[in-house]
Design an enzyme around this catalytic site. Structure first.
Site, PDB file in Angstrom:
ATOM      1  N   GLY A  40       0.846  -1.196   0.000  1.00  0.00           N
ATOM      2  CA  GLY A  40       0.000   0.000   0.000  1.00  0.00           C
ATOM      3  C   GLY A  40       0.880   1.243   0.000  1.00  0.00           C
ATOM      4  N   ALA A  41       2.068   1.091  -0.604  1.00  0.00           N
ATOM      5  CA  ALA A  41       3.138   2.096  -0.472  1.00  0.00           C
ATOM      6  C   ALA A  41       2.803   3.443  -1.109  1.00  0.00           C
ATOM      7  CB  ALA A  41       4.425   1.539  -1.084  1.00  0.00           C
ATOM      8  N   SER A  42       1.992   3.442  -2.166  1.00  0.00           N
ATOM      9  CA  SER A  42       1.701   4.715  -2.839  1.00  0.00           C
ATOM     10  C   SER A  42       0.607   5.505  -2.129  1.00  0.00           C
ATOM     11  CB  SER A  42       1.263   4.447  -4.289  1.00  0.00           C
ATOM     12  OG  SER A  42       0.132   3.586  -4.279  1.00  0.00           O
ATOM     13  N   GLY A  82      -3.000  -2.485   9.122  1.00  0.00           N
ATOM     14  CA  GLY A  82      -3.968  -1.501   9.607  1.00  0.00           C
ATOM     15  C   GLY A  82      -5.114  -1.321   8.639  1.00  0.00           C
ATOM     16  N   ALA A 123      -4.645  -3.871  13.748  1.00  0.00           N
ATOM     17  CA  ALA A 123      -5.303  -2.890  14.611  1.00  0.00           C
ATOM     18  C   ALA A 123      -5.978  -1.842  13.742  1.00  0.00           C
ATOM     19  CB  ALA A 123      -4.301  -2.226  15.545  1.00  0.00           C
ATOM     20  N   HIS A 180     -14.097  11.577   8.802  1.00  0.00           N
ATOM     21  CA  HIS A 180     -12.868  11.349   8.027  1.00  0.00           C
ATOM     22  C   HIS A 180     -12.939  12.107   6.709  1.00  0.00           C
ATOM     23  CE1 HIS A 180     -12.372   7.863  10.743  1.00  0.00           C
ATOM     24  NE2 HIS A 180     -11.077   7.947  10.452  1.00  0.00           N
ATOM     25  N   LYS A 220     -12.019   8.396   2.095  1.00  0.00           N
ATOM     26  CA  LYS A 220     -12.152   7.156   2.866  1.00  0.00           C
ATOM     27  C   LYS A 220     -13.326   6.336   2.348  1.00  0.00           C
ATOM     28  CE  LYS A 220     -12.204   5.205   7.530  1.00  0.00           C
ATOM     29  NZ  LYS A 220     -11.197   4.193   7.146  1.00  0.00           N
ATOM     30  N   THR A 269     -11.872   2.186  13.478  1.00  0.00           N
ATOM     31  CA  THR A 269     -11.721   2.657  14.865  1.00  0.00           C
ATOM     32  C   THR A 269     -13.084   2.783  15.543  1.00  0.00           C
ATOM     33  OG1 THR A 269      -9.786   3.891  14.161  1.00  0.00           O
ATOM     34  CG2 THR A 269     -10.714   4.479  16.300  1.00  0.00           C
TER      35      THR A 269
HETATM   36  N1  LIG Z   1      -5.051   1.254  11.432  1.00  0.00           N
HETATM   37  C1  LIG Z   1      -4.718   2.546  11.322  1.00  0.00           C
HETATM   38  O1  LIG Z   1      -4.118   3.162  12.240  1.00  0.00           O
HETATM   39  C2  LIG Z   1      -5.043   3.246  10.047  1.00  0.00           C
HETATM   40  C3  LIG Z   1      -5.664   2.557   9.048  1.00  0.00           C
HETATM   41  N2  LIG Z   1      -5.885   3.144   7.838  1.00  0.00           N
HETATM   42  C4  LIG Z   1      -6.425   2.258   6.820  1.00  0.00           C
HETATM   43  O2  LIG Z   1      -5.357   1.949   5.929  1.00  0.00           O
HETATM   44  C5  LIG Z   1      -5.851   1.718   4.627  1.00  0.00           C
HETATM   45  C6  LIG Z   1      -5.127   2.614   3.627  1.00  0.00           C
HETATM   46  O3  LIG Z   1      -5.439   3.966   3.895  1.00  0.00           O
HETATM   47  P1  LIG Z   1      -4.842   5.132   2.961  1.00  0.00           P
HETATM   48  O4  LIG Z   1      -3.366   5.058   2.936  1.00  0.00           O
HETATM   49  O5  LIG Z   1      -5.516   6.374   3.398  1.00  0.00           O
HETATM   50  O6  LIG Z   1      -5.427   4.667   1.529  1.00  0.00           O
HETATM   51  P2  LIG Z   1      -4.954   5.096   0.071  1.00  0.00           P
HETATM   52  O7  LIG Z   1      -6.150   4.933  -0.812  1.00  0.00           O
HETATM   53  O8  LIG Z   1      -4.255   6.408   0.113  1.00  0.00           O
HETATM   54  O9  LIG Z   1      -3.863   3.985  -0.312  1.00  0.00           O
HETATM   55  C7  LIG Z   1      -4.214   2.655  -0.598  1.00  0.00           C
HETATM   56  C8  LIG Z   1      -2.969   1.898  -1.015  1.00  0.00           C
HETATM   57  O10 LIG Z   1      -3.315   0.528  -1.225  1.00  0.00           O
HETATM   58  C9  LIG Z   1      -3.007   0.161  -2.581  1.00  0.00           C
HETATM   59  N3  LIG Z   1      -4.044  -0.768  -3.038  1.00  0.00           N
HETATM   60  C10 LIG Z   1      -5.332  -0.511  -3.296  1.00  0.00           C
HETATM   61  N4  LIG Z   1      -5.962  -1.620  -3.708  1.00  0.00           N
HETATM   62  C11 LIG Z   1      -5.038  -2.593  -3.712  1.00  0.00           C
HETATM   63  C12 LIG Z   1      -5.050  -3.970  -4.078  1.00  0.00           C
HETATM   64  N5  LIG Z   1      -6.167  -4.559  -4.524  1.00  0.00           N
HETATM   65  N6  LIG Z   1      -3.903  -4.684  -3.968  1.00  0.00           N
HETATM   66  C13 LIG Z   1      -2.776  -4.103  -3.518  1.00  0.00           C
HETATM   67  N7  LIG Z   1      -2.700  -2.798  -3.174  1.00  0.00           N
HETATM   68  C14 LIG Z   1      -3.817  -2.064  -3.275  1.00  0.00           C
HETATM   69  C15 LIG Z   1      -3.009   1.458  -3.352  1.00  0.00           C
HETATM   70  O11 LIG Z   1      -2.226   1.315  -4.557  1.00  0.00           O
HETATM   71  P3  LIG Z   1      -2.542   2.302  -5.822  1.00  0.00           P
HETATM   72  O12 LIG Z   1      -2.179   3.682  -5.372  1.00  0.00           O
HETATM   73  O13 LIG Z   1      -1.635   1.789  -6.887  1.00  0.00           O
HETATM   74  O14 LIG Z   1      -3.998   2.154  -6.115  1.00  0.00           O
HETATM   75  C16 LIG Z   1      -2.360   2.374  -2.332  1.00  0.00           C
HETATM   76  O15 LIG Z   1      -0.971   2.147  -2.292  1.00  0.00           O
HETATM   77  C17 LIG Z   1      -7.360   1.946   4.714  1.00  0.00           C
HETATM   78  O16 LIG Z   1      -8.011   0.715   4.937  1.00  0.00           O
HETATM   79  C18 LIG Z   1      -7.506   2.834   5.947  1.00  0.00           C
HETATM   80  O17 LIG Z   1      -8.759   2.750   6.531  1.00  0.00           O
HETATM   81  C19 LIG Z   1      -5.535   4.422   7.592  1.00  0.00           C
HETATM   82  C20 LIG Z   1      -4.945   5.171   8.561  1.00  0.00           C
HETATM   83  C21 LIG Z   1      -4.640   4.651   9.865  1.00  0.00           C
HETATM   84  O1  LIG Z   2      -8.860   5.719   6.453  1.00  0.00           O
HETATM   85  C1  LIG Z   2      -8.347   6.484   7.331  1.00  0.00           C
HETATM   86  O2  LIG Z   2      -7.866   7.576   7.034  1.00  0.00           O
HETATM   87  C2  LIG Z   2      -8.300   6.005   8.719  1.00  0.00           C
HETATM   88  N1  LIG Z   2      -8.694   4.796   8.979  1.00  0.00           N
HETATM   89  C3  LIG Z   2      -8.675   4.131  10.220  1.00  0.00           C
HETATM   90  C4  LIG Z   2     -10.087   3.722  10.612  1.00  0.00           C
HETATM   91  O3  LIG Z   2     -10.840   3.248   9.745  1.00  0.00           O
HETATM   92  O4  LIG Z   2     -10.429   3.819  11.778  1.00  0.00           O
HETATM   93  C5  LIG Z   2      -7.928   4.886  11.284  1.00  0.00           C
HETATM   94  C6  LIG Z   2      -7.949   6.376  11.183  1.00  0.00           C
HETATM   95  O5  LIG Z   2      -9.115   6.864  11.748  1.00  0.00           O
HETATM   96  C7  LIG Z   2      -7.737   6.892   9.770  1.00  0.00           C
END
Ligand SMILES: NC(=O)C1=CN([C@@H]2O[C@H](COP(=O)(O)OP(=O)(O)OC[C@H]3O[C@@H](n4cnc5c(N)ncnc54)[C@H](OP(=O)(O)O)[C@@H]3O)[C@@H](O)[C@H]2O)C=CC1
Ligand SMILES: O=C(O)C1=N[C@H](C(=O)O)C[C@H](O)C1
Length: 241
Positions: free
Chosen positions: A11-13, A92, A116, A148, A152, A159
């Site tokens: 999910g690096a990008s 996450g 988590a 959010h 999202k 959470t």
């Molecule tokens: N637990 C925690 O503390 C937190 C959890 N989150 C959760 O983390 C997740 C990511 O959030 P966020 O970074 O904002 O999301 P983004 O949409 O910014 O990033 C998603 C990433 O996942 C990749 N991706 C999407 N679909 C696939 C797939 N089918 N296979 C592989 N890679 C995939 C995307 O690649 P590409 O860009 O190429 O599409 C991108 O790198 C969400 O579920 C969010 O709710 C977020 C913040 C905190």
């Molecule tokens: O998608 C987000 O941005 C976040 N997702 C997590 C969640 O679903 O609770 C954590 C945080 O609130 C940010």
């Protein structure tokens, strides 16, 4: 000094992936050896980190721990990769299905897994406060309200569901949920208890994703050498709560 922990970021990008890469690069005890995104990378190496498309996951280089912040559609292959390689996973990703949750439990018989909904210390503390408040306020209305950013996809947030589960343990009944999507809100969670004539609100506001990324990097360091099992964030990181 011992060799740095080798991380695979899945999910690096994304918003979280970029924060993880930036913060990992500042540390000597961590080395990102592979950055996976869904899309084909436009550059094969960025800032010294090899870039891959998720379709190439099976051929990932050697790593110690994978950190996954992707989407539910991306989760199964990274869990399977860790299980096959016998490596720990820190995830996450929210919005996982109950089948995906069961798959984590199954994989945990062979590898160490941390999942988590929220990697911040503040939410770990809030969870405990909610459980205690809910137990002390039986019969009060309980609502979990989350806000959010508009990008999202899942609602209620992971959470919110986690806090709701803590409230349910305390009061013996599920709360109500409300979700708001607006602007670039990083993440806000309110747990409200209401009765005739009074209202108690417990609130956490995240203003920067670095809090989640730092928590996940720390979880990776702590879980790397643990025996197989599913580890909760509180037991791994915040044992004094
Ligand atoms: N637990 C925690 O503390 C937190 C959890 N989150 C959760 O983390 C997740 C990511 O959030 P966020 O970074 O904002 O999301 P983004 O949409 O910014 O990033 C998603 C990433 O996942 C990749 N991706 C999407 N679909 C696939 C797939 N089918 N296979 C592989 N890679 C995939 C995307 O690649 P590409 O860009 O190429 O599409 C991108 O790198 C969400 O579920 C969010 O709710 C977020 C913040 C905190
Ligand atoms: O998608 C987000 O941005 C976040 N997702 C997590 C969640 O679903 O609770 C954590 C945080 O609130 C940010």
């Amino acid at each position: 000094m011992s060799a740095p922990l080798r991380l695979l970021i899945h999910g690096a990008s994304g918003r979280m992936g970029q924060a993880l890469l930036r913060l990992a690069a500042e540390r000597d005890d961590l080395q990102v050896v592979a950055a996976f995104s869904r899309s084909q990378p436009t550059q094969r190496v960025v800032d010294g980190v090899p870039q891959f498309a998720s379709a190439e996951l099976d051929g990932a280089p050697e790593f110690d721990v994978a950190i996954d912040f992707s989407l539910p559609q991306g989760f199964d292959p990274v869990l399977a990769l860790c299980a096959r390689r016998g490596k720990a996973l820190v995830s996450g990703t929210t919005g996982l299905s109950s089948a995906q949750n069961a798959a984590i439990n199954e994989a945990a018989s062979g590898i160490a897994v941390v999942w988590a909904a929220n990697y911040s210390l503040g939410v770990a503390v809030l969870t405990e406060l909610v459980r205690r408040a809910a137990a002390a306020l039986p019969g009060w209305d309980c609502d979990v309200i989350e806000a959010h950013h508009t990008r999202k996809l899942d609602a209620p947030s992971g959470t919110a569901l986690h806090l709701g589960a803590a409230a349910e343990i305390g009061r013996g009944a599920a709360p109500h949920y409300a979700s708001l999507r607006a602007g670039d809100i990083v993440g806000e969670h309110t747990v409200q208890f209401a009765a005739a004539g009074e209202r108690l609100e417990l609130i956490h506001r995240a203003t920067n994703r670095d809090i989640f990324a730092r928590g996940a990097l720390e979880a990776a360091l702590r879980v790397a050498h643990q025996a197989p099992g599913r580890y909760g964030l509180a037991e791994l990181m915040f044992p004094n709560l």
